[in-house]
Design a protein around this motif. Structure first.
Motif, PDB file in Angstrom:
ATOM      1  N   MET A 288       0.814  -1.209   0.000  1.00 50.25           N
ATOM      2  CA  MET A 288       0.000   0.000   0.000  1.00 50.25           C
ATOM      3  C   MET A 288       0.852   1.265   0.000  1.00 50.25           C
ATOM      4  O   MET A 288       0.471   2.287   0.572  1.00 50.25           O
ATOM      5  CB  MET A 288      -0.956  -0.018   1.197  1.00 50.25           C
ATOM      6  N   ALA A 289       2.014   1.223  -0.654  1.00 52.46           N
ATOM      7  CA  ALA A 289       2.811   2.449  -0.761  1.00 52.46           C
ATOM      8  C   ALA A 289       1.961   3.519  -1.445  1.00 52.46           C
ATOM      9  O   ALA A 289       1.234   3.227  -2.386  1.00 52.46           O
ATOM     10  CB  ALA A 289       4.078   2.192  -1.573  1.00 52.46           C
ATOM     11  N   PRO A 290       2.034   4.754  -0.949  1.00 48.85           N
ATOM     12  CA  PRO A 290       1.118   5.773  -1.477  1.00 48.85           C
ATOM     13  C   PRO A 290       1.416   6.204  -2.902  1.00 48.85           C
ATOM     14  O   PRO A 290       0.534   6.652  -3.599  1.00 48.85           O
ATOM     15  CB  PRO A 290       1.290   6.949  -0.519  1.00 48.85           C
ATOM     16  N   GLN A 291       2.656   6.069  -3.351  1.00 46.46           N
ATOM     17  CA  GLN A 291       2.999   6.568  -4.676  1.00 46.46           C
ATOM     18  C   GLN A 291       3.891   5.537  -5.373  1.00 46.46           C
ATOM     19  O   GLN A 291       4.513   4.711  -4.717  1.00 46.46           O
ATOM     20  CB  GLN A 291       3.733   7.900  -4.576  1.00 46.46           C
ATOM     21  N   PRO A 292       3.991   5.630  -6.711  1.00 46.14           N
ATOM     22  CA  PRO A 292       4.764   4.612  -7.447  1.00 46.14           C
ATOM     23  C   PRO A 292       6.264   4.632  -7.176  1.00 46.14           C
ATOM     24  O   PRO A 292       6.971   3.724  -7.618  1.00 46.14           O
ATOM     25  CB  PRO A 292       4.482   4.914  -8.916  1.00 46.14           C
ATOM     26  N   ASN A 293       6.769   5.636  -6.478  1.00 49.45           N
ATOM     27  CA  ASN A 293       8.203   5.586  -6.129  1.00 49.45           C
ATOM     28  C   ASN A 293       8.445   4.723  -4.890  1.00 49.45           C
ATOM     29  O   ASN A 293       9.583   4.619  -4.432  1.00 49.45           O
ATOM     30  CB  ASN A 293       8.789   6.982  -5.941  1.00 49.45           C
ATOM     31  N   GLY A 294       7.401   4.125  -4.345  1.00 48.83           N
ATOM     32  CA  GLY A 294       7.598   3.148  -3.274  1.00 48.83           C
ATOM     33  C   GLY A 294       7.897   3.801  -1.937  1.00 48.83           C
ATOM     34  O   GLY A 294       7.785   5.015  -1.774  1.00 48.83           O
ATOM     35  N   TRP A 295       8.296   2.964  -0.987  1.00 48.41           N
ATOM     36  CA  TRP A 295       8.595   3.464   0.354  1.00 48.41           C
ATOM     37  C   TRP A 295       9.976   4.100   0.385  1.00 48.41           C
ATOM     38  O   TRP A 295      10.894   3.613  -0.279  1.00 48.41           O
ATOM     39  CB  TRP A 295       8.555   2.310   1.363  1.00 48.41           C
ATOM     40  N   PRO A 296      10.138   5.156   1.146  1.00 53.15           N
ATOM     41  CA  PRO A 296      11.465   5.781   1.227  1.00 53.15           C
ATOM     42  C   PRO A 296      12.474   4.864   1.913  1.00 53.15           C
ATOM     43  O   PRO A 296      12.110   3.985   2.683  1.00 53.15           O
ATOM     44  CB  PRO A 296      11.225   7.051   2.043  1.00 53.15           C
ATOM     45  N   ASP A 297      13.749   5.095   1.616  1.00 54.49           N
ATOM     46  CA  ASP A 297      14.815   4.228   2.126  1.00 54.49           C
ATOM     47  C   ASP A 297      15.857   5.031   2.893  1.00 54.49           C
ATOM     48  O   ASP A 297      17.029   4.670   2.915  1.00 54.49           O
ATOM     49  CB  ASP A 297      15.460   3.478   0.946  1.00 54.49           C
ATOM     50  N   ILE A 298      15.427   6.112   3.520  1.00 58.98           N
ATOM     51  CA  ILE A 298      16.369   6.918   4.310  1.00 58.98           C
ATOM     52  C   ILE A 298      15.763   7.212   5.678  1.00 58.98           C
ATOM     53  O   ILE A 298      14.540   7.282   5.836  1.00 58.98           O
ATOM     54  CB  ILE A 298      16.717   8.257   3.608  1.00 58.98           C
ATOM     55  N   ALA A 299      16.646   7.389   6.660  1.00 56.05           N
ATOM     56  CA  ALA A 299      16.203   7.600   8.039  1.00 56.05           C
ATOM     57  C   ALA A 299      15.297   8.811   8.169  1.00 56.05           C
ATOM     58  O   ALA A 299      14.307   8.788   8.897  1.00 56.05           O
ATOM     59  CB  ALA A 299      17.425   7.773   8.943  1.00 56.05           C
ATOM     60  N   GLU A 300      15.637   9.864   7.435  1.00 50.45           N
ATOM     61  CA  GLU A 300      14.894  11.111   7.546  1.00 50.45           C
ATOM     62  C   GLU A 300      13.392  10.899   7.357  1.00 50.45           C
ATOM     63  O   GLU A 300      12.564  11.590   7.968  1.00 50.45           O
ATOM     64  CB  GLU A 300      15.419  12.038   6.451  1.00 50.45           C
ATOM     65  N   ALA A 301      13.036   9.962   6.505  1.00 47.59           N
ATOM     66  CA  ALA A 301      11.625   9.748   6.203  1.00 47.59           C
ATOM     67  C   ALA A 301      10.901   8.988   7.309  1.00 47.59           C
ATOM     68  O   ALA A 301       9.688   9.095   7.443  1.00 47.59           O
ATOM     69  CB  ALA A 301      11.495   8.996   4.885  1.00 47.59           C
ATOM     70  N   TRP A 302      11.641   8.223   8.091  1.00 45.83           N
ATOM     71  CA  TRP A 302      10.989   7.342   9.067  1.00 45.83           C
ATOM     72  C   TRP A 302      11.255   7.752  10.510  1.00 45.83           C
ATOM     73  O   TRP A 302      10.428   7.476  11.381  1.00 45.83           O
ATOM     74  CB  TRP A 302      11.457   5.894   8.873  1.00 45.83           C
TER      75      TRP A 302
END
Lengths: 396, 451
Positions: B370-384
């Motif tokens: 259920m990723a919100p956009q086609p670029n998928g889930w972020p892969d950096i700490a800043e996002a999480w």
């Protein structure tokens, strides 16, 4: 850490005093007040079709190039809500239209950021960075570094589990989202906080999470467990209640997705349109008397193609619409240097051509509404010296 | 036993499981998972997903007594092909079965490095559940197109993914019509750029590759005709020449002739571009090394991809050989998916309670497929690593520590961190008032938030 010193520490943490103590601020920090103006930015992720939401129905070319997406004119069944003879609002924008009628909504058309990317992700990054490249911080975060923090909160607040790039950066900000699982005891939270305290990256983040929860819980009561708590109107209402607190935040950011309408746009855009419209009404209601001192800026990364695509949708374009509303706004107007929709008027014979710069609007609000000093505004939008703050956005 | 024995399962795998010993020879343990594909787990195919989604539409309309519906036609199409409809919609049960199977596989995976790679590529080629047309199809993409190629050629994976019904529907190619094709019916239907743009931007070249709007449109024209028969046999991918744009197309200056082979040719051409190697190398290094990957690590991976013509097994082995992928340990912030899986494995959550994983992903805002956009889930700490997200992590840690019924705390600590635990964390666990509180401190510690 003894329990005695902990309970003192935790209490001051929740009251927002922790930072002042940690950063060695003097009483002067408390004497300086953040002002009473409220500013909200709503990010529409996915690129709202401005030509659909706010239709230039008086432009004869509209129906020619966009027949499947041109709604009936005002007064007809299912028709647009009139905005003074040239433009009409999508009929799902009933609350927004009421604000327009009360001179509280200003609609800016044919507007875009300075970048020309049709990638959602690049364009969102640049929209939020305030530059024509991705920066590691957002323009709003840099701008509010000049805003003093109120007594019990950060001046800036992100409403949602993630802090958008717009609000990330050197200025500490609050964050709030209704939680949904079991909660440890205050003592266990404190022990977890102590474990994180030594971590240079996670320590401050953890502390801010605790502080934001403490503040938010005292204002909003225990979080609701209903399933739809994450819905945008509820988040907007929560943002309004937090902003209405005298000692609460002054600047808030919300996000609303679902605007990437490549297919069957007339149906698929209704969910986000209705959520936005309901959210704006909730926000206004929750702000109460503070609505008179509020400006809400609603922006999206770019507009969409002037023509419909092969699936009754639209593809990625350039200029679109920004909404500005609130009791502080000199509304009841559509502001547009209308470029037209003819073949040569369109950008690359494809997109609505931008004739206004979103940065001018944002700069006008940061200076005119929040009263931020010129260096803070310049820091928000590096390299924008040639873009003058837009005047006439606010009531005198 | 070297410290690498403890790092390997955390950095490259899904964390050790309660009672599992760290690998004696970590590099060999990782390499074996790449060289031996192992038994492919059972899974949903695209065709099964399409049939389930169509059955759902039929049963929903019949139950609601809708008069204007294509349900009779769809029912006939299904039954005429020997498919027996169930009494009620199969979707909720299927969604539960597939999400818990995904979680159960990872709770007890015999090949956690391979599973992590599967998840990496699934995120690179994001599709998401939304609406009736995508209700369960994303579950089939991993089975049909990702896992079979995870140590094979990138070009093969790209082709398999792009022609998969999940991707064709998710990014609207299923309804894209060549403007001059027969199916356009004189301009009534037309092109949809969505898939073409994301193939260029997110799957292959990336914006650094320097393609133009014209290239997006040309690729969109090339891809016309790759469609899905959602309401008739084969209930799967289908080449539909009537929708294909006639005439040659020019992508990045290269000419592609009209016809059925042009889609695969164009995708293989994109897969072999230097910009694609570069982009994949950056993403792999970001996932396995650091949010801001060291340039020498990126260069090393890029070189392997170039020299092996995109051999994903070779690049996985090259990752293990990177010194930067081991040092310093615990420097990469765990996304919720990593965090939840590692926690449930360390606490010994049984396959039967795989729902704890699924619910944990929801609670921490990274729900499966259920990723919100086609670029998928972020892969950096800043996002999480944001304030509210951290609160949710410790709330969930407390919740799962209660529901998992922790009895073997030293075992959980050995699996979770072993010698990588800090003295403060060990001491805080000793001073905790209950096993549940101690397990919360373990899972909620800053070092466990990293891999």
């Amino acid at each position: 850490m003894s329990h005695a010193s902990f309970s003192l520490g935790r209490r001051s943490l929740l009251l927002g005093l922790g930072t002042a103590l940690v950063l060695g601020r003097t009483r002067a920090a408390f004497a300086q007040l953040p002002g009473e103006r409220r500013f909200v930015v709503i990010l529409q992720r996915g690129a709202m079709d401005g030509l659909y939401a706010v239709q230039p129905y008086a432009d004869p070319v509209l129906r020619e190039i966009r027949a499947p997406l041109a709604l009936p004119e005002p007064g007809q069944e299912g028709g647009l809500l009139d905005l003074g003879g040239r433009f009409g609002l999508h009929p799902d924008f009933a609350n927004l239209h009421a604000m327009y009628a009360a001179d509280e909504a200003l609609l800016l058309h044919a507007i875009a950021g300075p970048y020309r990317s049709r990638s959602h992700f690049d364009a969102q990054d640049m929209l939020e960075s305030g530059a024509d490249q991705r920066l590691s911080s957002g323009w709003l975060n840099r701008a509010i570094s000049a805003l003093p923090n109120p007594a019990e909160a950060r001046a800036g607040l992100a409403v949602g589990t993630n802090v958008p790039l717009l609000m990330r950066g050197p200025t500490p900000v609050g964050a709030w989202f209704p939680p949904g699982v079991e909660h440890p005891s205050p003592d266990l939270y404190a022990r977890l906080a102590a474990l994180h305290a030594g971590d240079p990256k996670l320590g401050p983040v953890f502390e801010e999470g605790l502080r934001a929860r403490g503040f938010a819980t005292s204002t909003l009561g225990e979080p609701s467990r209903e399933r739809d708590r994450a819905q945008f109107p509820r988040l907007a209402a929560a943002a309004g209640r937090l902003l209405a607190e005298a000692a609460g935040p002054r600047v808030a950011v919300l996000e609303l997705g679902g605007w990437d309408t490549h297919v069957n746009q007339a149906n698929n855009i209704r969910g986000p349109l209705r959520a936005l419209d309901a959210g704006l009404a909730e926000l206004k209601a929750a702000l109460g008397a503070d609505w008179a001192r509020t400006a809400v800026l609603v922006i999206t990364e770019f507009g969409r193609t002037a023509r419909a695509n092969g699936n009754a949708g639209t593809d990625h374009g350039t200029a679109g619409v920004a909404l500005l509303l609130g009791g502080a706004v000199r509304g009841g107007r559509v502001v547009a240097d209308w470029p037209g929709l003819g073949r040569d008027a369109l950008l690359e014979n494809r997109d609505l051509r931008p004739t206004a710069d979103l940065r001018a609007v944002a700069k006008g609000l940061l200076a005119g509404h929040l009263g931020l000093p010129a260096p803070a505004v310049a820091q928000a939008f590096p390299g924008s010296e040639a873009v003058a703050p837009m005047g006439g956005l606010l009531r005198g | 036993m070297s410290i690498r024995s403890h790092i390997a399962p955390i950095r490259f795998g899904l964390g050790l499981r309660l009672g599992e010993s760290p690998p004696e020879a970590p590099e060999a343990w990782l390499a074996a998972q790449i060289r031996e594909p192992g038994a492919s787990p059972p899974g949903l195919t695209a065709k099964e997903a399409v049939i389930a989604q169509l059955s759902h539409l039929v049963l929903r309309d019949e139950a609601a007594g809708i008069a204007q519906t294509r349900a009779p036609q769809y029912r006939a199409a299904l039954e005429g092909n020997g498919i027996v409809l169930p009494d009620s919609t199969p979707l909720p049960g299927l969604i539960r079965r597939e999400t818990t199977a995904w979680a159960a596989r990872r709770l007890t995976s015999p090949q956690p490095f391979r599973d992590r790679l599967v998840d990496f590529w699934s995120n690179h080629f994001t599709t998401a559940r939304r609406g009736a047309a995508m209700a369960i199809l994303p579950a089939a993409l991993e089975h049909d197109a990702i896992r079979p190629h995870v140590t094979g050629r990138f070009a093969d994976m790209l082709v398999a993914v792009t022609r998969h019904p999940a991707m064709l529907i998710y990014l609207n190619n299923n309804i894209s019509v060549g403007p001059n094709s027969r199916a356009a019916r004189g301009g009534r239907f037309g092109l949809n750029e969505n898939l073409a743009r994301e193939v260029l931007e997110l799957h292959t070249l990336s914006p650094a590759g320097g393609y133009t709007q014209g290239d997006v449109q040309e690729l969109a024209k090339i891809l016309t005709g790759w469609r899905v028969a959602t309401d008739r046999p084969p209930f799967d991918f289908q080449w539909q020449p009537a929708a294909h744009e006639p005439g040659p197309k020019f992508l990045l200056g290269r000419r592609f002739e009209e016809g059925e082979g042009s889609q695969e040719a164009a995708l293989r051409f994109l897969a072999a571009q230097p910009a694609t190697w570069r982009f994949l190398a950056v993403k792999l290094a970001r996932h396995f090394v650091a949010d801001a990957p060291p340039p020498e690590a990126v260069r090393a991976l890029e070189k392997v991809l170039r020299e092996t013509d995109g051999d994903l097994g070779a690049v996985a082995l090259a990752l293990v050989a990177l010194p930067q992928a081991w040092e310093p340990p615990l420097s990469k912030f765990r996304a919720p998916q990593d965090f939840v899986l590692a926690a449930c494995r360390a606490l010994g959550v049984m396959e039967q309670r795989a729902d704890l994983v699924v619910n944990g992903l929801f609670a921490m805002n990274q729900p499966l497929w259920m990723a919100p956009q086609p670029n998928g889930w972020p892969d950096i700490a800043e996002a999480w690593a944001t304030p509210e997200a951290m609160m949710r992590r410790v709330d969930w840690a407390y919740t799962v520590a209660g529901r998992a019924g922790v009895t073997d705390l030293p075992g959980a600590a050995a699996a979770a961190l072993g010698p990588l635990a800090r003295a403060e964390t060990v001491s805080a666990m000793r001073g905790a008032g209950s096993l549940r509180d101690a397990a919360t401190l373990l899972i909620g510690s800053p070092e466990f938030m990293h891999r």
